[in-house]
Design a protein around this motif. Structure first.
Motif, PDB file in Angstrom:
ATOM      1  N   UNK A   1      -7.372   1.753  -7.559  1.00 45.62           N
ATOM      2  CA  UNK A   1      -7.978   0.477  -7.198  1.00 45.62           C
ATOM      3  C   UNK A   1      -7.027  -0.431  -6.441  1.00 45.62           C
ATOM      4  N   UNK A   2      -5.828  -0.707  -6.962  1.00 51.61           N
ATOM      5  CA  UNK A   2      -4.874  -1.539  -6.207  1.00 51.61           C
ATOM      6  C   UNK A   2      -4.484  -0.948  -4.859  1.00 51.61           C
ATOM      7  N   UNK A   3      -4.382   0.387  -4.771  1.00 47.82           N
ATOM      8  CA  UNK A   3      -4.040   1.008  -3.490  1.00 47.82           C
ATOM      9  C   UNK A   3      -5.101   0.682  -2.445  1.00 47.82           C
ATOM     10  N   UNK A   4      -6.352   0.906  -2.794  1.00 48.13           N
ATOM     11  CA  UNK A   4      -7.428   0.667  -1.841  1.00 48.13           C
ATOM     12  C   UNK A   4      -7.607  -0.820  -1.552  1.00 48.13           C
ATOM     13  N   UNK A   5      -7.321  -1.673  -2.546  1.00 55.54           N
ATOM     14  CA  UNK A   5      -7.407  -3.125  -2.321  1.00 55.54           C
ATOM     15  C   UNK A   5      -6.360  -3.586  -1.312  1.00 55.54           C
ATOM     16  N   UNK A   6      -5.104  -3.161  -1.523  1.00 55.37           N
ATOM     17  CA  UNK A   6      -4.038  -3.554  -0.592  1.00 55.37           C
ATOM     18  C   UNK A   6      -4.309  -3.016   0.807  1.00 55.37           C
ATOM     19  N   UNK A   7      -4.813  -1.778   0.903  1.00 62.95           N
ATOM     20  CA  UNK A   7      -5.143  -1.210   2.209  1.00 62.95           C
ATOM     21  C   UNK A   7      -6.251  -2.017   2.887  1.00 62.95           C
ATOM     22  N   UNK A   8      -7.253  -2.404   2.114  1.00 64.75           N
ATOM     23  CA  UNK A   8      -8.355  -3.181   2.679  1.00 64.75           C
ATOM     24  C   UNK A   8      -7.873  -4.529   3.193  1.00 64.75           C
ATOM     25  N   UNK A   9      -6.957  -5.160   2.486  1.00 69.74           N
ATOM     26  CA  UNK A   9      -6.414  -6.435   2.946  1.00 69.74           C
ATOM     27  C   UNK A   9      -5.664  -6.272   4.265  1.00 69.74           C
ATOM     28  N   UNK A  10      -4.944  -5.154   4.415  1.00 63.62           N
ATOM     29  CA  UNK A  10      -4.240  -4.894   5.669  1.00 63.62           C
ATOM     30  C   UNK A  10      -5.227  -4.733   6.823  1.00 63.62           C
ATOM     31  N   UNK A  11      -6.360  -4.082   6.558  1.00 61.06           N
ATOM     32  CA  UNK A  11      -7.380  -3.913   7.590  1.00 61.06           C
ATOM     33  C   UNK A  11      -8.036  -5.254   7.926  1.00 61.06           C
ATOM     34  N   UNK A  12      -8.385  -6.024   6.896  1.00 65.97           N
ATOM     35  CA  UNK A  12      -9.060  -7.303   7.126  1.00 65.97           C
ATOM     36  C   UNK A  12      -8.173  -8.277   7.890  1.00 65.97           C
ATOM     37  N   UNK A  13      -6.876  -8.291   7.587  1.00 70.25           N
ATOM     38  CA  UNK A  13      -5.976  -9.193   8.306  1.00 70.25           C
ATOM     39  C   UNK A  13      -5.871  -8.809   9.776  1.00 70.25           C
ATOM     40  N   UNK A  14      -6.049  -7.521  10.063  1.00 75.33           N
ATOM     41  CA  UNK A  14      -6.021  -7.099  11.457  1.00 75.33           C
ATOM     42  C   UNK A  14      -7.312  -7.371  12.193  1.00 75.33           C
ATOM     43  N   UNK A  15      -8.412  -7.522  11.467  1.00 74.00           N
ATOM     44  CA  UNK A  15      -9.722  -7.708  12.097  1.00 74.00           C
ATOM     45  C   UNK A  15     -10.161  -9.175  12.071  1.00 74.00           C
ATOM     46  N   UNK A  16      -9.981  -9.846  10.923  1.00 73.06           N
ATOM     47  CA  UNK A  16     -10.443 -11.239  10.785  1.00 73.06           C
ATOM     48  C   UNK A  16      -9.315 -12.110  10.221  1.00 73.06           C
ATOM     49  N   UNK A  17      -8.215 -12.271  10.959  1.00 76.23           N
ATOM     50  CA  UNK A  17      -7.087 -13.052  10.423  1.00 76.23           C
ATOM     51  C   UNK A  17      -7.428 -14.514  10.173  1.00 76.23           C
TER      52      UNK A  17
ATOM     53  N   UNK B   1       0.829  -1.205   0.000  1.00 78.00           N
ATOM     54  CA  UNK B   1       0.000   0.000   0.000  1.00 78.00           C
ATOM     55  C   UNK B   1       0.864   1.256   0.000  1.00 78.00           C
ATOM     56  N   UNK B   2       1.882   1.280   0.844  1.00 85.62           N
ATOM     57  CA  UNK B   2       2.735   2.464   0.962  1.00 85.62           C
ATOM     58  C   UNK B   2       3.481   2.745  -0.335  1.00 85.62           C
ATOM     59  N   UNK B   3       4.026   1.720  -0.969  1.00 88.21           N
ATOM     60  CA  UNK B   3       4.756   1.943  -2.216  1.00 88.21           C
ATOM     61  C   UNK B   3       3.814   2.324  -3.348  1.00 88.21           C
ATOM     62  N   UNK B   4       2.634   1.727  -3.376  1.00 88.24           N
ATOM     63  CA  UNK B   4       1.658   2.135  -4.387  1.00 88.24           C
ATOM     64  C   UNK B   4       1.295   3.607  -4.214  1.00 88.24           C
ATOM     65  N   UNK B   5       1.152   4.053  -2.981  1.00 85.09           N
ATOM     66  CA  UNK B   5       0.843   5.467  -2.735  1.00 85.09           C
ATOM     67  C   UNK B   5       1.990   6.356  -3.199  1.00 85.09           C
ATOM     68  N   UNK B   6       3.223   5.965  -2.911  1.00 83.72           N
ATOM     69  CA  UNK B   6       4.376   6.755  -3.345  1.00 83.72           C
ATOM     70  C   UNK B   6       4.427   6.847  -4.868  1.00 83.72           C
ATOM     71  N   UNK B   7       4.132   5.739  -5.548  1.00 86.40           N
ATOM     72  CA  UNK B   7       4.129   5.766  -7.009  1.00 86.40           C
ATOM     73  C   UNK B   7       3.014   6.626  -7.565  1.00 86.40           C
ATOM     74  N   UNK B   8       1.842   6.600  -6.930  1.00 85.61           N
ATOM     75  CA  UNK B   8       0.731   7.418  -7.399  1.00 85.61           C
ATOM     76  C   UNK B   8       1.027   8.906  -7.223  1.00 85.61           C
ATOM     77  N   UNK B   9       1.685   9.264  -6.131  1.00 83.06           N
ATOM     78  CA  UNK B   9       2.112  10.647  -5.942  1.00 83.06           C
ATOM     79  C   UNK B   9       3.064  11.071  -7.048  1.00 83.06           C
ATOM     80  N   UNK B  10       3.950  10.177  -7.428  1.00 84.55           N
ATOM     81  CA  UNK B  10       4.930  10.498  -8.464  1.00 84.55           C
ATOM     82  C   UNK B  10       4.268  10.689  -9.820  1.00 84.55           C
TER      83      UNK B  10
END
Length: 711
Positions: A671-687, A358-367
């Motif tokens: 789309x990929x940014x929000x998907x990767x972020x959502x996976x990080x949230x889901x793994x923290x809530x419903x591992x 997620x973080x690298x996708x965000x950095x690339x989108x900023x670029x």
């Protein structure tokens, strides 16, 4: 549960599908849509093949395919899909789908060259990654480990600049000729002392009866060899320099394949070659065991890398050192003897993958969207990129271990594991717990300035944080370009004293050249007029206006316009008091620094034409080398030789609904940014529901002795 492997072609198909797709990608180079269609199709097919084996593996089955013995001693080239291999394969194949869509948006949006080579190399890299995941012994994993280094070299050196090629060479030197040689030496030593190199749940039995000194040497050869790709210090230097690659490659390096293959290799060594019990019992002086030494290396690395990350102004550089730190959590956890520590270490593999991608996708989108790569130029960028920076914030909180996010769950297990190990086995483990807690604080220290700068500061005046490559105490500055095409007023405040001295020398030299030498006869130089030829401003015969200002009256009817106009020395000309802008290092006449003037014309809505540390813009192969001369060194931001930051007038404000409609950037990247972020949230809530925690518990339960099983 069954101990008999099931012969099946699916492990082989998972390896071959993207390798075969690479040929179709190359064949479709004249049709980008078809080429990228092959990429997505191969990614989906690979994930489907891997996912089809998951239910049976969760029930204890093992899928195996063997080419037969291909080395003396009966060593086979074998692929085996067990629980540990499935953890890595399921993660990497799933994230390749996300990265494929992001790559399409990034490569097209940034108008990258050699896109066919990029997608083909990416596909081959995923084949090597699957081979590492499903390798059944040390020899097989070594083969794919080296293939991964070769396949990812074109991605690291994608820009083909001198800097990119140097980074590629260093990458090969560290991972292939450094780490690979150590892995090969460790593999040979294990075969010498045990006569077996096959992965066995809980460790190879013969190693427990081998000479402890040789076993210790073999362990560290393998652990450090794989640890090179995991970025353990001081063997991490290749990783920050590899940030010259396009951002999707950085995501591959840091989240999907390369560094994870290093952490996965260390996991195989600890769990399936030596076994957690033997790793804990291999003793060293001062009460340290092999596992505690491994954990100490991880603790030192995660602390030092976090401190270095705080000093990096370039966003991808900061994320690179964050990766060095976060991967060391896995190394630290693998050295903790106990159920909780091992579960936390393995759970951090997918947790870190989702957050860091997620973080690298965000950095690339900023670029791509704003050409901005430096944190010091991101003041107020949150209103221009609300979804991107919102996802960045969520992933950053997860990296710091905030509850309800993936990073919290894995770190919680490791903290409990360290405390239990300290209470039951050795007090040294308490120091490791302290390192984990300190690292969480440091994570906040180097991510918070990015979030604060983006959302809580304005472009016209913001505080450049003291931990972002500026003098202690910070400085107030503006990131807006000067409206006259020059540089912002405070832009040089962080510069070196040597640059200021150089400017003073140029100014003094120019003033000295313009001074009149009274000891020489000016008539000696035929090109210079004598004093008698220049009218004196104090003479009464010079024409003046009603305010007394000298206004030479040229009679256009008599003047010969082929000759230069007569010079009138009033003493008020700027050129007489200081040199022109064209003669000083930062002037508009200096071609090397013209990018500063261009910043006033730069639009934050641009989606094409950027080429920076991540990537380059090149519509013509003939101009390739020339355009890349403007690449800025990632390690040195003092020259400000890059385009980026807010345009004249500040960032455009994009509301949330407008961002969802695609005004922020293309949905191929959002789309990929929000998907990767959502996976990080889901793994923290419903591992458990995601399958990862259930799979990890199965791995650990089958590799620990009964006395240290799950509480």
């Amino acid at each position: 549960m069954t101990d008999v492997p099931i012969t099946d072609l699916r492990p082989l198909l998972a390896v071959l599908v993207s390798f075969v797709a690479a040929f179709f990608i190359v064949a479709s180079h004249r049709s980008p849509n078809v080429r990228e269609g092959w990429t997505v199709a191969a990614a989906v097919a690979k994930f489907a093949i891997v996912a089809s084996m998951l239910p049976a593996v969760l029930d204890g089955a093992v899928f195996e395919w063997s080419l037969g013995a291909f080395l003396p001693g009966g060593i086979e080239f074998v692929l085996r899909a067990d629980a540990l291999g499935m953890l890595f394969a399921f993660l990497a194949s799933g994230l390749w789908i996300v990265t494929s869509f992001y790559s399409i948006g990034y490569m097209r949006g940034n108008d990258e060259t050699n896109q066919t080579r990029y997608f083909a190399a990416f596909a081959v890299s995923l084949s090597a990654t699957m081979g590492i995941a499903f390798a059944g012994n040390l020899v097989t994993i070594f083969v794919f480990y080296e293939l991964l280094s070769i396949a990812t070299y074109p991605l690291v050196a994608h820009d083909e600049t001198d800097e990119a090629r140097a980074a590629g060479r260093k990458y090969l030197a560290y991972t292939m000729f450094g780490g690979g040689v150590l892995v090969l030496a460790g593999t040979a030593l294990v075969y010498l002392i045990a006569g077996n190199v096959s992965f066995t749940a809980g460790g190879i039995e013969e190693l427990a009866n081998a000479d402890p000194g040789l076993a210790m040497l073999a362990f560290f050869l393998l652990a450090i060899g794989f640890g090179v790709k995991a970025g353990i210090m001081p063997l991490h230097q290749w990783l920050p320099e590899a940030m010259v690659a396009p951002t999707p490659v950085s995501g591959l390096l840091h989240a999907v394949a390369v560094v994870k293959s290093g952490a996965f290799g260390v996991s195989r060594v600890v769990l399936d070659v030596f076994g957690p019990e033997l790793v804990f019992e291999l003793s060293l002086p001062f009460g340290f065991s092999a596992g505690l030494v491994l954990s100490t290396i991880g603790a030192v690395t995660l602390t030092a890398a976090s401190i270095i990350a705080m000093r990096k102004d370039h966003l991808k550089q900061r994320l690179a050192y964050s990766t060095v730190s976060q991967l060391s959590y896995i190394i630290l956890g693998l050295g903790l003897f106990g159920w909780y520590g091992l579960v936390g270490a393995l759970l951090h593999i997918p947790a870190h993958a989702f957050m860091k991608l997620t973080l690298f996708f965000c950095a690339g989108n900023l670029h791509v969207s704003t050409h901005t790569d430096y944190i010091s130029e991101m003041a107020g960028i949150g209103k221009r990129m609300p979804l991107t920076m919102g996802a960045f914030t969520v992933a950053s909180l997860g990296m710091a271990g905030i509850p309800l996010l993936a990073g919290f769950v894995s770190k919680y297990y490791m903290l409990i594991g360290g405390i239990r190990m300290g209470a039951q086995f050795t007090p040294v483990a308490y120091y490791l717990v302290g390192a984990l807690l300190l690292s969480g604080v440091l994570n906040i220290a180097y991510f918070w300035p990015v979030i604060y700068t983006a959302f809580f500061e304005s472009e016209d005046a913001h505080d450049a944080k003291p931990l972002v490559d500026f003098r202690m105490g910070g400085e107030s500055r503006s990131t807006l370009p000067a409206t006259d095409g020059g540089r912002p007023e405070d832009e040089d405040e962080g510069g070196d004293a040597d640059d200021e001295a150089e400017i003073d020398e140029v100014v003094e030299s120019a003033e000295g050249d313009s001074a009149v030498d009274t000891d020489s006869d000016p008539t000696d130089d035929g090109d210079l007029p004598g004093d008698s030829d220049i009218p004196d401003a104090e003479m009464d015969d010079l024409p003046t206006d009603e305010e007394g200002v000298v206004r030479p009256d040229f009679d256009t009817s008599d003047r010969d316009f082929s000759e230069p106009a007569e010079r009138v020395d009033t003493g008020d000309y700027a050129v007489d008091s200081r040199p022109s802008d064209a003669d000083v290092p930062f002037g508009v006449g200096r071609g090397d620094d013209s990018s500063d003037g261009d910043r006033a014309d730069h639009s934050d809505d641009a989606t094409h034409g950027a080429h920076d540390d991540d990537s380059h813009d090149d519509d013509s192969h003939d101009d390739h080398d020339t355009e890349h001369d403007d690449h800025a060194d990632l390690a040195d931001h003092d020259d400000h030789g890059h385009a980026g930051g807010p345009p004249a007038g500040g960032w455009e404000h994009i509301a949330g609904l407008d961002a969802l409609r695609g005004r922020e950037s293309t949905w191929f990247t959002l789309g990929p940014i929000l998907t990767a972020m959502s996976l990080a949230v889901l793994l923290g809530v419903i591992p458990y529901e995601m399958g990862f925690l259930e799979l990890i518990e199965l791995i650990v339960d089958t590799r620990l002795p009964e006395e240290v099983m799950r509480p």
